[in-house]
Design a protein around this motif. Sequence first.
Motif, short mmCIF file in Angstrom:
data_model
loop_
_atom_site.label_atom_id
_atom_site.label_comp_id
_atom_site.label_asym_id
_atom_site.label_seq_id
_atom_site.Cartn_x
_atom_site.Cartn_y
_atom_site.Cartn_z
N GLU A 155 0.83 -1.21 0.00
CA GLU A 155 0.00 0.00 0.00
C GLU A 155 0.86 1.25 0.00
O GLU A 155 0.57 2.23 -0.71
CB GLU A 155 -0.91 -0.01 1.23
N ASP A 214 -12.89 2.69 6.68
CA ASP A 214 -13.58 3.94 6.35
C ASP A 214 -13.10 4.46 5.00
O ASP A 214 -11.93 4.82 4.84
CB ASP A 214 -13.31 4.97 7.44
N PRO A 215 -13.98 4.53 3.99
CA PRO A 215 -13.55 4.99 2.66
C PRO A 215 -13.14 6.45 2.63
O PRO A 215 -12.64 6.93 1.60
CB PRO A 215 -14.79 4.74 1.79
N TYR A 217 -10.71 7.56 4.13
CA TYR A 217 -9.25 7.55 4.21
C TYR A 217 -8.66 6.88 2.97
O TYR A 217 -9.10 5.81 2.55
CB TYR A 217 -8.78 6.82 5.47
N LEU A 218 -7.65 7.53 2.41
CA LEU A 218 -7.06 7.05 1.16
C LEU A 218 -6.50 5.64 1.29
O LEU A 218 -6.71 4.79 0.42
CB LEU A 218 -5.95 8.02 0.70
N SER A 220 -7.39 3.31 3.28
CA SER A 220 -8.49 2.37 3.40
C SER A 220 -9.09 2.05 2.03
O SER A 220 -9.37 0.89 1.71
CB SER A 220 -9.58 2.94 4.32
N ARG A 221 -9.26 3.07 1.20
CA ARG A 221 -9.80 2.84 -0.15
C ARG A 221 -8.85 1.98 -0.96
O ARG A 221 -9.26 1.10 -1.72
CB ARG A 221 -10.04 4.17 -0.86
N LEU A 222 -7.57 2.25 -0.81
CA LEU A 222 -6.58 1.46 -1.54
C LEU A 222 -6.61 0.00 -1.09
O LEU A 222 -6.53 -0.93 -1.90
CB LEU A 222 -5.19 2.06 -1.30
N HIS A 224 -9.14 -1.74 0.33
CA HIS A 224 -10.37 -2.48 0.07
C HIS A 224 -10.86 -2.39 -1.36
O HIS A 224 -11.71 -3.19 -1.77
CB HIS A 224 -11.46 -1.98 1.03
N GLU A 225 -10.35 -1.43 -2.13
CA GLU A 225 -10.79 -1.28 -3.52
C GLU A 225 -9.63 -1.39 -4.51
O GLU A 225 -9.69 -2.16 -5.47
CB GLU A 225 -11.49 0.07 -3.70
N GLY A 226 -8.57 -0.60 -4.26
CA GLY A 226 -7.47 -0.52 -5.22
C GLY A 226 -6.70 -1.82 -5.39
O GLY A 226 -6.58 -2.34 -6.51
#
Length: 367
Positions: A155, A214-215, A217-218, A220-222, A224-226
């Motif tokens: 990450e 929590d989406p 936060y960058l 966290s998005r990375l 769970h999604e990225g």
Amino acid sequence: MGPHPAVAAIRLAVRRALHDVLNDALSGADSSRTAPPPSDVSPRPLVLVACSGGADSMALASALAFEAPKLGIRAGGVTIDHGLQTGSEVRAAEVAVRLRALDLDPVENVAVRVGREGGPEAAARDARYAALDEAAERLGAAAVLLGHTRDDQAETVLLGLARGSGIRSLSGMAAVSGTRGRYRRPFLHLDRQTARKACLVQSLPVWDDPHNADPAYLRSRLRHEGLPALEKSLGKGVIEALARTAQLSRDDADALDAWAADAERTVRAESPAAAAEAAEGAGAPPALDTAKLYALPPAVRRRVLRRAAIAAGSPPGSLFARHIEEVDRLITGWRGQGAINLPGRVEAQRRCGSLVIRRRDEAAAEH
């Protein structure tokens, strides 16, 4: 029958880190010792674990508690209450109880105040490391263990790539960092699932930080999604490849930094005008010869410029690639530009075939 493979893996990683701490402590003592140590001073080093209560740091704490006594090392723990969530003080107190249940001693529960500079994630990180530094200094700890895993490393590499900050950002987190190698990351070659499995088979309670899902936060998005999207497109092995890229990038960056340190001594301006510039003001940074800078490979030259800016007082955390690129154009694209303003009230100016990087108040005093 031996321990579960996940437990064996985390213990081996911590054992290796502790051996390194012992070797560093012994080599440091040998180089500085002028007389035998007083008999009332314990020679046993103290190693702390930074523990949030999550799976990674709880697995790390359990491995430290198991391995440290066998090596004659004292093991303690620190948990940080960032105060960012309702009931955070209760959670921190519970983590401290869990650490004491592992026979760690001393155990500290430290509340911090998180500022706003750099965004919520950076501000929380700064507050956390400041508290860990203070605790390590006060307790005389030889090292602080951090539970970052291979997943965290992947990450970090992707976040560095998104910033476009160069090879140093791509090198991710170092296994050893901080003042005198204070921070150690034994789990950088282990995945997150190994740590979680080790907690499960040892019946260790784990707290899952809601911020990690929590989406807003960058990271966290990375997480769970990225990264899942990358693995879906490119196949399994992306995390391992990114972690390997981090190590290779770190090796390259270290070599370039060493080259830049040597080059910095060779680009000092020697002309009479430049010598006068270099002599101005007590402790003023020396002038740098623009012709010698131009002859350096770009990667080395930019590192020399960054080192000079930091030496003049520009904060490293605020000095970005775009700042250095502007200064670099004073060397490679000289068209009579004026001074370049840098963070920390520092300026870079080309004069008489030399580059002078200094604080703006020093430049103003000249006039």
